[in-house]
Enzyme design. Structure first.
Site, PDB file in Angstrom:
ATOM      1  N   CYS A   2       0.814  -1.214   0.000  1.00 45.00           N
ATOM      2  CA  CYS A   2       0.000   0.000   0.000  1.00 45.00           C
ATOM      3  C   CYS A   2       0.851   1.270   0.000  1.00 45.00           C
ATOM      4  O   CYS A   2       1.946   1.295   0.545  1.00 45.00           O
ATOM      5  CB  CYS A   2      -0.961   0.097   1.175  1.00 45.00           C
ATOM      6  SG  CYS A   2      -2.273  -1.126   1.174  1.00 45.00           S
ATOM      7  N   GLY A  31       0.217  -0.421  -4.782  1.00 45.18           N
ATOM      8  CA  GLY A  31      -1.113  -0.998  -4.621  1.00 45.18           C
ATOM      9  C   GLY A  31      -1.963  -0.682  -5.822  1.00 45.18           C
ATOM     10  O   GLY A  31      -2.110   0.487  -6.185  1.00 45.18           O
ATOM     11  N   ASN A 105      -0.872   1.819   5.834  1.00 46.70           N
ATOM     12  CA  ASN A 105      -0.008   0.858   5.152  1.00 46.70           C
ATOM     13  C   ASN A 105       0.524  -0.089   6.216  1.00 46.70           C
ATOM     14  O   ASN A 105       1.152   0.346   7.179  1.00 46.70           O
ATOM     15  CB  ASN A 105       1.149   1.586   4.454  1.00 46.70           C
ATOM     16  CG  ASN A 105       2.225   0.637   3.936  1.00 46.70           C
ATOM     17  OD1 ASN A 105       3.392   1.002   3.875  1.00 46.70           O
ATOM     18  ND2 ASN A 105       1.859  -0.569   3.556  1.00 46.70           N
ATOM     19  N   GLY A 106       0.261  -1.364   6.027  1.00 46.69           N
ATOM     20  CA  GLY A 106       0.764  -2.348   6.979  1.00 46.69           C
ATOM     21  C   GLY A 106      -0.294  -3.339   7.363  1.00 46.69           C
ATOM     22  O   GLY A 106      -1.339  -3.459   6.702  1.00 46.69           O
ATOM     23  N   TYR A 265      11.975  -5.574  -3.635  1.00 48.53           N
ATOM     24  CA  TYR A 265      10.955  -5.526  -4.681  1.00 48.53           C
ATOM     25  C   TYR A 265      10.009  -4.340  -4.590  1.00 48.53           C
ATOM     26  O   TYR A 265       9.649  -3.739  -5.592  1.00 48.53           O
ATOM     27  CB  TYR A 265      10.130  -6.818  -4.620  1.00 48.53           C
ATOM     28  CG  TYR A 265       8.804  -6.774  -5.371  1.00 48.53           C
ATOM     29  CD1 TYR A 265       8.765  -6.821  -6.759  1.00 48.53           C
ATOM     30  CD2 TYR A 265       7.595  -6.685  -4.672  1.00 48.53           C
ATOM     31  CE1 TYR A 265       7.554  -6.783  -7.445  1.00 48.53           C
ATOM     32  CE2 TYR A 265       6.380  -6.646  -5.356  1.00 48.53           C
ATOM     33  CZ  TYR A 265       6.360  -6.704  -6.734  1.00 48.53           C
ATOM     34  OH  TYR A 265       5.169  -6.655  -7.410  1.00 48.53           O
TER      35      TYR A 265
HETATM   36  O1  LIG Z   1       7.233 -15.889  -7.907  1.00 48.39           O
HETATM   37  P1  LIG Z   1       6.119 -14.942  -8.217  1.00 48.39           P
HETATM   38  O2  LIG Z   1       4.917 -15.226  -7.364  1.00 48.39           O
HETATM   39  O3  LIG Z   1       5.788 -14.875  -9.648  1.00 48.39           O
HETATM   40  O4  LIG Z   1       6.562 -13.491  -7.740  1.00 48.39           O
HETATM   41  C1  LIG Z   1       7.815 -12.930  -8.017  1.00 48.39           C
HETATM   42  C2  LIG Z   1       7.764 -11.980  -9.166  1.00 48.39           C
HETATM   43  O5  LIG Z   1       6.776 -10.967  -8.930  1.00 48.39           O
HETATM   44  C3  LIG Z   1       7.382  -9.694  -9.021  1.00 48.39           C
HETATM   45  O6  LIG Z   1       7.244  -9.147 -10.326  1.00 48.39           O
HETATM   46  P2  LIG Z   1       6.005  -8.227 -10.780  1.00 48.39           P
HETATM   47  O7  LIG Z   1       5.532  -8.698 -12.096  1.00 48.39           O
HETATM   48  O8  LIG Z   1       4.980  -8.161  -9.692  1.00 48.39           O
HETATM   49  O9  LIG Z   1       6.545  -6.735 -10.870  1.00 48.39           O
HETATM   50  P3  LIG Z   1       7.787  -6.043 -11.589  1.00 48.39           P
HETATM   51  O10 LIG Z   1       7.367  -5.711 -12.995  1.00 48.39           O
HETATM   52  O11 LIG Z   1       8.017  -4.818 -10.759  1.00 48.39           O
HETATM   53  O12 LIG Z   1       8.977  -6.941 -11.561  1.00 48.39           O
HETATM   54  C4  LIG Z   1       8.832  -9.923  -8.724  1.00 48.39           C
HETATM   55  O13 LIG Z   1       9.633  -8.903  -9.298  1.00 48.39           O
HETATM   56  C5  LIG Z   1       9.086 -11.261  -9.357  1.00 48.39           C
HETATM   57  O14 LIG Z   1       9.350 -11.124 -10.733  1.00 48.39           O
HETATM   58  N1  LIG Z   2      -0.775  -3.535   2.005  1.00 48.64           N
HETATM   59  C1  LIG Z   2      -1.232  -2.815   2.977  1.00 48.64           C
HETATM   60  O1  LIG Z   2      -0.557  -1.979   3.544  1.00 48.64           O
HETATM   61  C2  LIG Z   2      -2.657  -3.131   3.332  1.00 48.64           C
HETATM   62  C3  LIG Z   2      -3.324  -2.268   4.381  1.00 48.64           C
HETATM   63  C4  LIG Z   2      -4.485  -3.002   5.047  1.00 48.64           C
HETATM   64  N2  LIG Z   2      -4.012  -4.072   5.886  1.00 48.64           N
HETATM   65  C5  LIG Z   2      -5.465  -3.527   3.993  1.00 48.64           C
HETATM   66  O2  LIG Z   2      -5.568  -4.691   3.778  1.00 48.64           O
HETATM   67  O3  LIG Z   2      -6.137  -2.773   3.368  1.00 48.64           O
HETATM   68 MG   LIG Z   3       9.192  -9.019 -11.429  1.00 51.39          MG
END
Ligand SMILES: O=P(O)(O)OC[C@H]1O[C@H](OP(=O)(O)OP(=O)(O)O)[C@H](O)[C@@H]1O
Ligand SMILES: NC(=O)CC[C@H](N)C(=O)O
Ligand SMILES: [Mg+2]
Length: 511
Positions: A2, A31, A105-106, A265
């Site tokens: 978030c 998010g 957030n959290g 990430y």
């Molecule tokens: O093992 P998984 O469950 O697939 O998750 C890991 C992947 O998910 C994320 O990428 P994402 O596509 O969310 O975003 P990005 O374009 O910022 O890399 C992360 O960078 C990995 O590539």
């Molecule tokens: N990722 C988050 O920070 C989520 C905030 C809150 N726990 C929700 O579910 O909306």
């Molecule tokens: Mg990725």
């Protein structure tokens, strides 16, 4: 994860909503499920626009036009508690006492006992499964204890002390008290990020911003900024053009442990969180990863290093440099598909990987490729990627991850799925390689990852996702309850159907 944001403008006759909207675009990566803004007009009236969808879809021009006032807060949601129902979009609102909005957030990890406390002791009704609605009501109940006609800063800090006493977990929040002030606070371990910044206007007055990442502050010319400390809060008065914000260390810092996953990430590379440049940590991750790869593989056996776009790019480039290997963009990313990891369901995630990433055959054909990703979570991406590399004619496919194996839940606001869905859960590295279909998988060690991120001031991190030991501990029954709520939301029985809209405040959305 978030994203949260709050802005108070010195000029009370101006409108803050357009800048909040723009700021949300800078936090969209945190998010993508729901977005929301609440503003407060000069007479204390609150205006709101929120709902499921990306910021650009939720914040249409006519809706933004209806958001009156010079102070406001915003939220980009990636659900980690409750469900992805529209009614759980944030900010949340409660009318008593004084009219309060909150964006969080959290994740709270003692919601089972907090719900009981709300019900049995405080008698406040919680209408959703969201821990953020609970958090808002805890704050409201604490503030109500003073039973004052008008609130002051001391009351707010005292109420926050109550929040710190009662709530366990990771939380960075921005809130708004109608006609009075914006406020922000950060959990006593600093697990989730929150920065404060100021911007000087031509007439010498100042505007203020609170945001999850420094990139928003910088982009909006809030030059002087700093991180709130764990356990610290700030109140920014509505008339901030003439009255200064007040900071307070509400409770002593318990520890300073930002979530390590922000650097791996979650955060944007151009952000600096807790004094640590995300970009530089990712460069360092590449160098350390290369050192580790050399221990497991003969570099002569690698022809080319290929990143999994987007997040892994920074790290993969540096890894290739350190290995002395060619770096090639073997996958072209469709920029119109969002982050797959934060998509709400697995089916969507699988089809999105193929829609999002397209291999270029020439970079794979008859080559031994080393694919580098920032993390392997469910293995959805890596499985598809390895298959695409093979279909494109790769001879051997090695897969390296800048993060160590993820074998435990993330409990502080990153929904890293149920433990059993994690590809590394109960699997050795050989078994993981087999499961994703590659010839060998190489992980960063936890020690190296910490080395890449630590500084003189911050040298410990929240690492429960890698070790299963969480800085706040978890209340008995919490994880079971979380899974129960998830199951209930999946089956969506008629008895517990989610409300379409939040009942707290009329949603000024559709006109
Ligand atoms: O093992 P998984 O469950 O697939 O998750 C890991 C992947 O998910 C994320 O990428 P994402 O596509 O969310 O975003 P990005 O374009 O910022 O890399 C992360 O960078 C990995 O590539
Ligand atoms: N990722 C988050 O920070 C989520 C905030 C809150 N726990 C929700 O579910 O909306
Ligand atoms: Mg990725």
């Amino acid at each position: 994860m978030c994203g949260i944001l709050g802005i108070a403008l010195a000029d009370q006759s101006s409108k803050v909503a357009p800048e909040l909207c723009d700021g949300c675009i800078f936090l969209q990566h945190r998010g993508q499920d729901a977005a929301g803004i609440a503003t407060c007009g000069s007479r204390g009236r609150i205006y709101q626009c929120k709902g499921n969808g990306m910021a650009r879809d939720v914040f249409t021009a006519p809706r933004v036009h209806g958001l009156v006032g010079s102070m406001g807060i915003a939220h980009l949601r990636y659900p980690t508690a409750g469900s992805s129902a529209n009614s759980e979009a944030q900010p949340f609102y409660v009318n008593s006492p004084y009219g309060i909005n909150l964006a969080h957030n959290g994740n709270l990890v003692n919601t089972v006992s907090l719900e009981r406390y709300m019900d049995e002791d405080v008698h406040r009704h919680i209408n959703t499964d969201s821990d953020s609605e609970l958090l808002l009501n805890i704050f409201a109940a604490e503030l109500e204890k003073h039973n004052k006609y008008r609130v002051n800063n001391e009351d707010v800090f005292l109420a926050l002390e109550g929040v710190y006493r009662l709530c366990r977990g990771g939380y960075a929040c921005v809130g708004m008290l109608a006609g009075f002030a914006l406020f922000g606070f950060r959990d006593p371990n600093g697990i989730r990020p929150l920065l404060f910044g100021e911007r000087e206007n031509a007439d010498g007055t100042k505007d203020y911003m609170l945001a999850s990442e420094s990139v928003v502050l910088k982009a909006h010319n809030f030059t002087k900024f700093r991180d709130l400390k764990p356990g610290e809060a700030v109140i920014i008065p509505k008339d901030c053009g003439t009255t200064e914000p007040e900071f307070r260390q509400v409770v002593p810092m318990n520890s300073y442990r930002p979530d390590l996953f922000e650097y791996v990430y979650f955060a944007r590379p151009d952000s600096v969180l807790d004094g640590i440049s995300v970009y530089h940590t990712r460069l360092a991750m590449g160098v350390k990863l290369a050192e580790n790869i050399k221990k497991h593989l003969n570099p002569d056996d690698i022809d080319v290093v290929i990143p999994v776009p987007d997040t892994a790019r920074t790290c993969a480039l540096q890894c290739a440099n350190a290995l002395g290997k060619t770096y090639r963009e073997g996958f072209v990313k469709n920029r119109y598909v969002g982050r797959t990891f934060i998509m709400p369901n697995q089916k969507e995630r699988i089809s999105s990987v193929r829609r999002k990433l397209n291999p270029m055959e020439s970079e794979f054909k008859d080559k031994n490729v080393l694919i580098v990703d920032d993390s392997i979570v469910r293995g959805t991406t890596s499985r598809e990627i390895v298959q695409m590399a093979r279909e494109s004619g790769a001879t051997k496919v090695y897969f390296a991850s800048a993060a160590p194996p993820i074998r435990y839940n993330h409990i502080y606001g990153i929904d890293l799925t149920d433990t059993k869905n994690l590809i590394a859960y109960n699997r050795s590295e050989e078994e993981i390689a087999e499961a994703i279909g590659c010839d060998q998988v190489i992980y960063q060690t936890l020690e190296d990852l910490i080395d890449c991120c630590k500084t003189k001031n911050v040298d410990k991190f929240e690492i429960g996702v890698f070790t299963g030991n969480y800085v706040t501990g978890v209340e008995d029954g919490y994880l079971q309850e979380l899974e129960k709520v998830r199951e209930r939301n999946r089956s969506r029985g008629l008895i517990d159907i989610k409300a379409e809209v939040d009942i707290g405040l009329y949603n000024c959305a559709d006109y």
